[in-house]
Design an enzyme around this catalytic site. Structure first.
Site, short mmCIF file in Angstrom:
data_model
loop_
_atom_site.label_atom_id
_atom_site.label_comp_id
_atom_site.label_asym_id
_atom_site.label_seq_id
_atom_site.Cartn_x
_atom_site.Cartn_y
_atom_site.Cartn_z
N GLU A 31 -6.19 -18.24 -15.33
CA GLU A 31 -6.58 -19.47 -16.10
C GLU A 31 -8.03 -19.42 -16.56
O GLU A 31 -8.30 -20.00 -17.61
CB GLU A 31 -6.30 -20.71 -15.25
CG GLU A 31 -4.83 -20.98 -15.01
CD GLU A 31 -4.16 -19.96 -14.09
OE1 GLU A 31 -4.85 -19.45 -13.20
OE2 GLU A 31 -2.98 -19.67 -14.30
N ASP A 73 2.99 -22.44 -9.48
CA ASP A 73 3.32 -22.80 -8.10
C ASP A 73 4.02 -24.14 -7.96
O ASP A 73 3.41 -25.17 -7.64
CB ASP A 73 2.05 -22.78 -7.26
CG ASP A 73 1.43 -21.39 -7.24
OD1 ASP A 73 2.16 -20.41 -7.54
OD2 ASP A 73 0.24 -21.27 -6.95
N ASP A 127 -1.63 -12.78 -12.74
CA ASP A 127 -1.71 -14.11 -12.11
C ASP A 127 -3.17 -14.57 -12.10
O ASP A 127 -4.07 -13.79 -12.42
CB ASP A 127 -1.16 -13.99 -10.68
CG ASP A 127 -1.08 -15.33 -9.98
OD1 ASP A 127 -0.97 -16.36 -10.67
OD2 ASP A 127 -1.12 -15.34 -8.73
C1 GLC Z 1 -0.51 -17.61 -6.91
C2 GLC Z 1 0.71 -17.35 -7.76
C3 GLC Z 1 1.88 -16.98 -6.89
C4 GLC Z 1 1.50 -15.78 -6.03
C5 GLC Z 1 0.25 -16.07 -5.20
C6 GLC Z 1 -0.24 -14.86 -4.44
O1 GLC Z 1 -0.33 -18.75 -6.13
O2 GLC Z 1 1.02 -18.42 -8.61
O3 GLC Z 1 3.00 -16.72 -7.67
O4 GLC Z 1 2.55 -15.45 -5.17
O5 GLC Z 1 -0.78 -16.51 -6.06
O6 GLC Z 1 -0.51 -13.80 -5.26
#
Ligand code: GLC
Length: 801
Positions: A408, A483, A405
Site C-alpha cells: 500500500e 485480511d 503483499d
Molecule cells: C498480510 C497479508 C496476508 C499474509 C500476511 C503474512 O497480512 O495480507 O495475506 O498472509 O501478511 O505475509
C-alpha cells in the site's frame, strides 16, 4: 445548498468566461479570463477526456493508468459555436461547454441529459503543500445510482455515501471500513436507463461523494494534482466497463492452471509440511493447482532468500511438486531488511534505489523483517532491477508465480500505517512526494514483479497477485481482497467485493476463502467455497494462528462438499477460460452484478447478493447459517435451475432450495455451456471430449467456447480455437450451428452434446446435411447425450411428429 459566493468566500476559485478557443484535430482548448483552461479531447465517439489547467498553464500529460494500446478514434466530430456555449458532437454524444463558466453538459444524440456539471470544476490553493485541491461537482440525477471504486466493502450501489482513496493496510476490515487496499478512481452512474462512467486519473488522496453531503450533487476531489477525468458513455453499463477497461488496459490471458484451485496459509513450513499438504489433496482427490509459501520461507523475512533449515532444497521441492501437478507461488513484500550482509539491501544501497525522506535520510519503516528500506518502484531503473531479482526464484528455483503483499505500502507501528507524506519518489522522471505516489506505489511494485516473472518464466505465462492496486493494474496482475475475517458478514463482503472489482475493470480477483483472521465453522467454510469457485481467483488462505484451514480440517461431510464444489469449478474451466478470454479481448467484466446484466430493470439497482458468472450463469450465495435455501431475485428471462433442471421465468423474487451441499445456481435458457472432465490439476491427462450442455429454449441464443494451448503465447499468433455456437429451438427441432476460428487443434476429436430441457423425443439427427443413425452418435436416451465430430457446421435434431 451552498451558493457560488459562499464557495468563493471559502477560498474556491471557479473558471471565468471563455475568452479564446482552439480546435486541433481531436483536442479543443478553452481559455477563460481567470487563467483556467479546459482541454476536451475526443478519444472515441463515446469517450471524452476533460483536463483543466489553472494559472494559464496546462500540466504535462503523464499517467500510469492509461494504456497506450487502447482503442482510439472516432467516426464523427463536429464543433459549433452557439450564443451561450460551444457544442461538440460525435456519433454518440453531444457535449456543451458554457461560455460563461466552462461548465459542461453531456447529452445522448437524442438530447437526453447523461451527465452535467453542478458547480463543475473549482479549486482551492493548498497552503500547506503548495499546488491545489482540485474539485468537480456534478448534478446527481433523479434516481441515479452509482457503482464501482474497486474493493470497497459497502453495498454495491454507492448513492448516499462518501469514499476515500488512499491505499491502506486494513487488517480485519469491516463493512464500513474505508479506505481499503486498492485505489480505483472509477465509478459508473446510471439513470434514465443510461449508464456512463467517470475515471478520475489522479493519484493523490482523493474522495468521492455520491449525493451524501448534498443530496443532488455528486462530487470528487483530490488533495493535489490536476482535475483530469474521462467520461465514458454506454448507454449500457457493460460497454462503460469495457470502455474503461480498454482505456486503462486489458490483461493477457493467464495460464489456465491459474484459474484452478489454490491453497494457501500463513505459513506452510518446513518443506515436509508443504509436501504433506500437497499429498493430502491428491490422496483425498480434491483438485488443486497451486500451493503458496508465505513469509516464513525466507531467511529472516529477507526477500529473495530461503530459510535453508526449513527449505534445504527448494528447487528440488518445487520440481517434485510440479511433477505432481502443483505450481508453487511465493510471497515477496516491498520492505527490504536493513542489513549490510544482505545482497539485495547492499545492491539497492549502492545503486541508490531506496526511497528517501525530503531532507535526505532513507525512508525507514518496520515491517516483518524489522527495520526496512523500500525500493522506489516509481523509478523505471528500480523496476528493471527489481524485475531482474526474480531470476533466482523463477528461473533457478522454478516458482510459477509471485504474490506481492504489504504494498500500500504498509508500515507497522506508526499511526498512519504507511510512509510519511514527505517521502520522495521519482514518478518516472516527475519527482514528487509520497502524497502523489502513495496510491500507485503498490501498482508499480506489481508491475515490476510482473515484468520479472514474465521474463524468467518465458515461454510460459506469468502469474502475479497483488494486494494494492491503482487503475490499470489489471494489465499485470490478479489481486485478492486482503485480511478479511471468518464471519458470515465477511462472506457477504467477499461477494460484493468480487462484483465491485469486476465492475472496476479488475475481474481477476477473489477473497481469502474461509476468512483470513479467526476460524470459520465447517458450515461457513463450505458456503464460502461454494461462492469462491465462481470468483475468477479462487484461493483458500488464512492467518494460520487459529489452526488449519484446508478442505479436510472440518468433518468428512465438509470435505466431500468442498471436493464437489472444487470439482464443479474444474468442470467449468472451459467456460471460465472463455469468460476470461472475453475479458482480455473486450474488457467485459467476468462477473456481473445484476445491474450490469439488466440495467433497465430497476429491481437490479440495489441488489447485492446475486450476480452473473460469465454471461450465462446466475449465482447467489447463501449468506446465513442453518439455511436450507434463500430468497433471491431472478432477473428477467428464462432460467434453468442448474441442479434440478427445472425452468423458471425471472423478473421476480423466489425461494430457492440450497442445502449446505448446494448453492442457488441457474443457467440461462438457450445457453451452451462447455465442460471438461474433472482432473486433479490442469493438464493431468488428455481431454477425450468436450461436453457441451445445451439448455433448450424456444428461440435462439449465441454461445462461445475459447480454447488454446492453456499456456504460452502461441494464441497471439492465431493458435487458438474459437467456437461460435448458435442455438435455435422450435417446438420440435433444435439447430446448433458452429463457426470456427483460429488455428489451434484441440486434443479431443469429439463433442459430447448433452441436451437439457428438450421438449420432444428425437426422431433423427442431421449433421451437415447428412442423416446419421442415432447409434453412430452413441445416443444415450437416458442421459440425452450424443457424440458429434468437433468440426461440424450445422447440426439438426428433429423430434418425432
Ligand atoms: C498480510 C497479508 C496476508 C499474509 C500476511 C503474512 O497480512 O495480507 O495475506 O498472509 O501478511 O505475509
Amino acid at each position: 445548498m451552498i451558493t457560488n459566493t459562499e464557495l468563493h468566500k471559502s477560498g474556491n476559485v471557479f473558471p471565468g468566461m471563455i475568452i479564446s478557443f482552439t480546435h486541433v484535430v481531436d483536442t479543443l482548448i478553452f481559455n477563460s479570463n481567470n487563467g483556467v483552461i479546459l482541454q476536451v479531447q475526443v478519444l472515441r465517439d463515446s469517450v471524452l477526456r476533460f483536463k483543466y489547467g489553472t494559472g494559464g498553464k496546462m500540466e504535462e500529460d503523464f499517467s500510469y493508468a492509461i494504456d497506450d494500446d487502447g482503442n482510439r478514434g472516432y467516426n464523427k466530430l463536429k464543433v459549433t459555436e452557439e450564443e451561450a456555449y460551444y457544442e461538440i458532437t460525435t456519433s454518440k454524444i453531444i457535449c456543451q461547454i458554457a461560455k460563461i463558466d466552462l461548465r459542461s453538459r453531456i447529452f445522448d444524440i437524442d438530447g437526453k441529459i447523461i451527465c452535467e456539471d453542478e458547480l463543475g470544476f473549482h479549486y482551492e490553493e493548498s497552503y500547506e503543500y503548495g499546488g491545489e485541491v482540485v474539485k468537480m461537482s456534478k448534478k446527481a440525477q433523479p434516481a441515479e445510482s452509482y457503482y464501482g471504486l474497486g474493493d470497497k466493502p459497502a453495498d454495491n450501489n454507492m448513492r448516499g455515501k462518501r469514499f476515500e482513496l488512499w491505499g491502506t493496510d486494513q487488517y480485519a476490515f469491516g463493512k464500513q471500513t474505508d479506505p481499503l487496499y486498492k485505489n480505483v478512481p472509477f465509478y459508473l452512474g446510471l439513470h434514465n436507463k443510461m449508464s456512463y462512467g467517470i475515471f478520475f486519473d489522479n493519484t493523490f488522496r482523493s474522495y468521492f461523494d455520491f449525493a451524501q453531503e448534498r443530496h443532488h450533487v455528486t462530487s470528487f476531489w483530490a488533495q493535489g494534482g490536476v482535475m483530469d477525468y474521462y467520461f465514458i458513455y454506454g448507454p449500457d453499463a457493460n460497454s462503460v466497463v469495457s470502455g474503461y477497461t480498454d482505456l486503462t488496459g486489458k490483461p493477457e490471458l493467464p495460464p489456465l492452471w491459474a484459474l484452478g484451485f489454490h491453497q494457501c496459509k500463513w505459513s506452510y513450513y518446513p518443506e515436509s509440511n508443504v509436501r504433506e499438504v500437497a499429498q493430502r489433496f491428491r490422496d483425498l482427490k480434491i483438485p488443486c493447482d497451486a500451493i503458496y509459501l508465505d513469509i516464513d520461507y525466507m531467511d529472516g523475512f529477507r526477500c529473495f532468500t530461503w530459510d535453508n533449515e526449513k527449505f534445504p532444497n527448494p528447487t528440488q521441492m518445487i520440481s517434485d511438486l510440479r511433477e505432481d501437478g502443483f505450481k508453487t507461488i511465493a510471497i515477496i513484500d516491498p520492505g527490504i531488511k536493513v542489513d549490510p550482509d544482505y545482497s539485495v539491501y547492499r545492491e539497492a544501497m549502492e545503486k541508490d534505489y531506496f526511497c528517501k525522506r525530503a531532507d535526505g535520510p532513507y525512508m525507514k519503516g518496520k515491517v516483518w523483517p524489522g527495520e526496512c528500506y523500500f525500493p522506489d518502484y516509481t523509478n523505471p531503473e528500480v523496476r528493471e532491477w527489481w524485475a531482474g531479482l526474480f531470476k533466482g526464484l523463477i528461473a533457478d528455483n522454478g516458482l510459477a508465480g509471485i504474490w506481492n503483499d504489504m504494498n500500500e505500502p504498509a508500515v507497522m507501528e506508526v499511526p498512519n500505517k504507511t510512509f510519511p507524506d514527505d517521502v520522495r519518489h521519482d514518478f518516472d522522471g516527475h519527482p514528487c512526494s509520497h502524497r502523489k505516489a502513495h496510491n500507485i506505489y503498490g501498482a508499480q511494485m506489481a508491475k515490476a514483479t510482473y515484468e520479472g516473472v514474465k521474463k524468467f518464466i518465458y515461454p510460459k505465462r506469468p502469474f502475479v497477485i497483488t494486494r494494492s492496486a491503482y487503475s490499470g493494474t489489471q494489465r499485470y496482475t490478479s489481486s485478492w481482497f486482503g485480511d478479511n475475517v471468518a464471519t458470515w458478514e465477511h462472506l457477504s463482503i467477499a461477494n460484493i467485493q468480487a462484483q465491485r472489482m469486476a465492475l472496476s475493470g479488475m475481474s481477476f480477483a477473489g477473497s481469502d476463502i474461509g476468512g483470513f483472521a479467526e476460524q470459520p465453522t465447517g458450515e461457513l467454510f463450505a458456503r464460502w467455497i461454494a461462492l469462491g469457485i465462481f470468483h475468477p481467483f479462487c484461493r483458500v488462505h488464512s492467518s494460520g494462528d487459529h489452526g488449519d484451514q484446508e478442505p479436510w480440517t472440518f468433518d468428512e461431510n465438509i470435505t466431500d462438499i468442498t471436493r464437489n464444489f472444487i470439482e464443479l469449478r474444474y468442470k467449468l474451466l472451459p467456460y471460465l477460460y472463455t469468460t476470461f478470454w472475453q475479458y482480455a479481448e473486450e474488457g467485459t467484466p467476468m462477473l456481473k452484478s445484476l445491474v450490469l446484466y439488466d440495467q433497465e430493470d430497476p429491481q437490479t439497482h440495489y441488489r447485492n447478493d446475486e450476480f452473473i458468472f460469465g454471461d450465462k450463469m446466475l449465482v447467489c450465495p447463501v449468506l446465513e447459517p442453518n439455511a436450507k435455501g434463500r430468497r433471491m431475485y431472478i432477473p428477467k428471462g428464462e432460467w434453468y435451475n442448474f441442479w434440478s433442471r427445472e425452468t423458471i421465468t425471472g423478473g421476480k423474487e423466489e425461494w430457492v432450495d440450497a442445502d449446505i451441499d448446494s448453492i442457488p445456481l441457474f443457467v440461462k435458457a438457450g445457453s451452451i455451456i462447455p465442460r471438461y472432465p474433472v482432473m486433479q490439476y490442469v493438464g493431468e491427462s488428455k481431454i477425450e471430449f468436450l461436453t457441451l450442455d445445451v439448455y433448450y429454449t424456444l428461440g435462439s441464443d449465441k454461445s462461445v467456447v475459447y480454447e488454446d494451448a492453456s499456456d504460452g503465447y502461441d494464441y497471439k499468433k492465431g493458435r487458438f480455437s474459437l467456437r461460435n455456437l448458435r442455438f435455435k429451438g422450435t417446438k420440435d427441432q433444435m439447430t446448433i450451428s458452429q463457426f470456427k476460428d483460429g488455428k489451434y487443434t484441440t486434443e479431443y476429436e469429439t463433442l459430447r452434446f448433452n441436451f437439457i430441457g428438450m421438449p420432444f423425443e428425437i426422431d433423427y439427427v442431421e449433421v451437415d446435411n447428412v442423416r446419421i443413425p442415432l447409434e453412430d452418435l452413441q445416443y444415450d436416451r437416458k442421459t440425452q447425450t450424443m457424440l458429434v465430430n468437433k468440426e461440424f457446421s450445422e447440426f439438426h435434431v428433429v423430434g418425432k411428429k
